[in-house]
Design an enzyme around this catalytic site. Structure first.
Site, mmCIF file in Angstrom:
data_model
loop_
_atom_site.group_PDB
_atom_site.id
_atom_site.type_symbol
_atom_site.label_atom_id
_atom_site.label_comp_id
_atom_site.label_asym_id
_atom_site.label_seq_id
_atom_site.Cartn_x
_atom_site.Cartn_y
_atom_site.Cartn_z
ATOM 1 N N GLU A 1 7.122 -11.631 -1.580
ATOM 2 C CA GLU A 1 7.157 -10.635 -2.660
ATOM 3 C C GLU A 1 5.746 -10.279 -3.124
ATOM 4 O O GLU A 1 5.418 -9.114 -3.325
ATOM 5 C CB GLU A 1 7.995 -11.153 -3.839
ATOM 6 C CG GLU A 1 9.480 -11.195 -3.549
ATOM 7 C CD GLU A 1 10.045 -9.836 -3.152
ATOM 8 O OE1 GLU A 1 9.813 -8.851 -3.870
ATOM 9 O OE2 GLU A 1 10.715 -9.765 -2.101
ATOM 10 N N TYR B 1 7.064 4.154 -1.063
ATOM 11 C CA TYR B 1 6.252 3.028 -1.539
ATOM 12 C C TYR B 1 5.273 2.537 -0.486
ATOM 13 O O TYR B 1 5.444 2.755 0.703
ATOM 14 C CB TYR B 1 7.143 1.873 -1.994
ATOM 15 C CG TYR B 1 8.011 1.255 -0.926
ATOM 16 C CD1 TYR B 1 7.582 0.138 -0.211
ATOM 17 C CD2 TYR B 1 9.274 1.789 -0.636
ATOM 18 C CE1 TYR B 1 8.382 -0.435 0.768
ATOM 19 C CE2 TYR B 1 10.082 1.219 0.343
ATOM 20 C CZ TYR B 1 9.638 0.124 1.041
ATOM 21 O OH TYR B 1 10.426 -0.433 2.010
ATOM 22 N N TRP C 1 8.262 -4.419 -7.998
ATOM 23 C CA TRP C 1 7.777 -3.549 -6.930
ATOM 24 C C TRP C 1 7.132 -2.279 -7.492
ATOM 25 O O TRP C 1 7.697 -1.639 -8.382
ATOM 26 C CB TRP C 1 8.933 -3.093 -6.033
ATOM 27 C CG TRP C 1 9.770 -4.177 -5.427
ATOM 28 C CD1 TRP C 1 9.463 -5.496 -5.298
ATOM 29 C CD2 TRP C 1 11.090 -4.006 -4.870
ATOM 30 N NE1 TRP C 1 10.500 -6.160 -4.672
ATOM 31 C CE2 TRP C 1 11.503 -5.278 -4.402
ATOM 32 C CE3 TRP C 1 11.956 -2.907 -4.717
ATOM 33 C CZ2 TRP C 1 12.745 -5.477 -3.792
ATOM 34 C CZ3 TRP C 1 13.185 -3.111 -4.102
ATOM 35 C CH2 TRP C 1 13.564 -4.383 -3.652
ATOM 36 N N LYS D 1 3.764 -8.478 -0.068
ATOM 37 C CA LYS D 1 4.248 -7.133 0.248
ATOM 38 C C LYS D 1 4.091 -6.177 -0.930
ATOM 39 O O LYS D 1 3.662 -5.037 -0.749
ATOM 40 C CB LYS D 1 5.724 -7.209 0.676
ATOM 41 C CG LYS D 1 6.342 -5.861 1.031
ATOM 42 C CD LYS D 1 7.742 -6.017 1.617
ATOM 43 C CE LYS D 1 8.358 -4.648 1.903
ATOM 44 N NZ LYS D 1 9.721 -4.762 2.440
ATOM 45 N N HIS D 2 4.463 -6.617 -2.117
ATOM 46 C CA HIS D 2 4.497 -5.704 -3.276
ATOM 47 C C HIS D 2 3.356 -5.936 -4.278
ATOM 48 O O HIS D 2 2.766 -4.988 -4.778
ATOM 49 C CB HIS D 2 5.841 -5.838 -3.999
ATOM 50 C CG HIS D 2 7.031 -5.628 -3.111
ATOM 51 N ND1 HIS D 2 7.376 -4.381 -2.627
ATOM 52 C CD2 HIS D 2 7.938 -6.502 -2.606
ATOM 53 C CE1 HIS D 2 8.467 -4.501 -1.863
ATOM 54 N NE2 HIS D 2 8.821 -5.774 -1.826
#
Ligand SMILES: *[C@@H]1O[C@H](CO)[C@@H](O)[C@H](O)[C@H]1NC(C)=O
Ligand SMILES: *[C@@H]1O[C@H](CO)[C@@H](O)[C@H](O)[C@H]1NC(C)=O
Length: 396
Positions: A129, A83, A75, A132-133
């Site tokens: 994952e 973030y 992340w 989103k990141h």
């Protein structure tokens, strides 16, 4: 001796050259520690310069090997601990497995063991994952690649995450200090933190669900890009620690279930629709389907390629509590080495049904040494192996 698998991998590796990302000079500052503006955002992580490699210890249900933590994600936090997320709607890929099969087969294989979704749907976990990141890591942006082709950056994201994970063997670090999974022993936060700090060089964020240890966040700064830069461990920014200071439980994975049936049911129902029924004996003809995916074939092996599952016949015993299974190959038996096989010369073993899953000796978790790929036929065991699976009955 060269195995067939090794040859296949070698040829795939050669045939799957991914477009190179731009190269970066060595004199850049680490992310989140620059004192002036850095212009080249293909070689400098900003604003997401505080990079976290996060790990899970899943026990309800358990995922991954019983002697390893698993990957949660990689992340890009901002330098203040806040973030960004979902940074590119055009790169919310829904074919991570297919992409990695083409571009990073070794990474994919590692992920199939160590990057596990607790609901059994690894592909959608990986999509989440990355979407989103991963899309918020600016050095992975398309403009940072020469001759960029869509999805080139995906292999870089997952390969970096896996290689960083490999440098953080949490289970071994804790075990070497006597901190091992236990259903009775508890540990203090300080004891866990001291071990992690001794190896990582900096504190990690230690997270619990209630008082049960289940997640770790390791923080890094990066000199250069995510794909080829140097990672340096740093202290965590921001908060996130959720464990009590004492009485922390570090539970064993795959402990013999006592009251886990309900948890398992509610978890699986969100992904695969598993037929449920009354615990007791199964009878008649059906398919034996496997969670996370695939089905059982007539030899009693686990198969994940497309095709039709074998028809199994379940015959209840006279007590109505247990049943035997047979296929066109013959009766199904748990052999002396704890592997399952169906063949003409075997003696049928007794199985049970807990209302959701097929059980053996009351346990609904079976195992395989690895997740079978391609035309592989996975041997299923009742003793613990790297990959856990469950079998359910789909009546015909
Ligand atoms: C560090 O570099 C980033 C990216 O150019 C910039 O946004 C940030 O302001 C810089 N930090 C300092 C203290 O100059
Ligand atoms: C994956 O999906 C992307 C975007 O839809 C597409 O461009 C790419 O060709 C696909 N890759 C594979 C290997 O299927």
């Amino acid at each position: 001796m060269l195995s067939k698998i090794a040859l296949v991998e070698a040829s795939l590796a050669i045939g799957s050259a991914v477009a190179a990302s731009v190269s970066c000079t060595a004199d850049l500052p680490f992310s989140c520690s620059n004192t002036t503006v850095v212009e080249d955002l293909c070689c400098f992580n900003a604003p997401g310069g505080d990079v976290l490699l996060t790990q899970f210890w899943d026990t309800a249900p358990s995922t991954g090997p019983s002697d390893s933590w698993t990957v949660h994600g990689l992340w890009p936090d901002n330098c203040d601990g806040s973030y960004e997320q979902y940074c590119d709607q055009n790169r919310q890929y829904t074919n991570i497995t297919a992409i990695l099969q083409e571009k990073a087969l070794c990474t994919l294989k590692t992920m199939q063991t160590y990057w596990k979704d607790y609901m059994g749907d690894d592909e959608s976990f990986w999509e989440h994952e990355y979407g989103k990141h991963g899309t918020c890591m600016n050095t992975l942006n398309p403009e940072c690649y020469d001759n960029y082709q869509p999805t080139d950056e995906v292999a870089d994201y997952f390969t970096r995450a896996v290689s960083l994970f490999r440098t953080l063997p949490t289970y071994d670090w804790l075990a070497a200090a006597g901190i091992v999974p236990s259903s009775t022993q508890t540990y203090t936060l300080a004891a866990i933190q001291n071990v992690l700090t001794a190896h990582h060089g900096h504190n990690a964020i230690i997270r619990c669900s209630g008082s049960t240890l289940n997640e770790l966040w390791y923080h890094f700064q990066v000199k250069g890009s995510i794909q080829s830069g140097t990672f340096k461990a740093v202290d965590p920014v921001g908060s996130g620690a959720t464990c009590p200071s004492t009485g922390i439980k570090y539970l064993p994975k795959y402990a013999t279930p006592t009251t886990t049936t309900t948890t398992t049911k509610s978890v699986t129902s969100t992904t695969t629709s598993v037929p449920t029924g009354t615990a007791g004996a199964l009878s008649g003809k059906g398919y034996v389907k496997v969670l996370p995916d695939g089905f059982m074939i007539s030899t009693g092996n686990w198969y994940r390629a497309s095709g039709t599952p074998a028809t199994y016949t379940a015959t209840p015993n006279s007590d109505g509590q247990a049943f035997t299974l047979k296929t066109s190959k013959g009766p199904c038996q748990l052999l002396a080495d704890a592997s399952l096989s169906c063949a003409a010369d075997l003696t049928a073993s007794n199985f049970g049904y807990d209302g959701t899953y097929i059980t053996y000796n009351s346990a609904a978790t079976f195992y395989a040494a690895s997740t079978p790929s391609g035309q592989d036929k996975g041997v299923v065991f009742t003793t613990q192996q790297a990959v856990a699976l469950q079998m359910y009955w789909q009546p015909l």
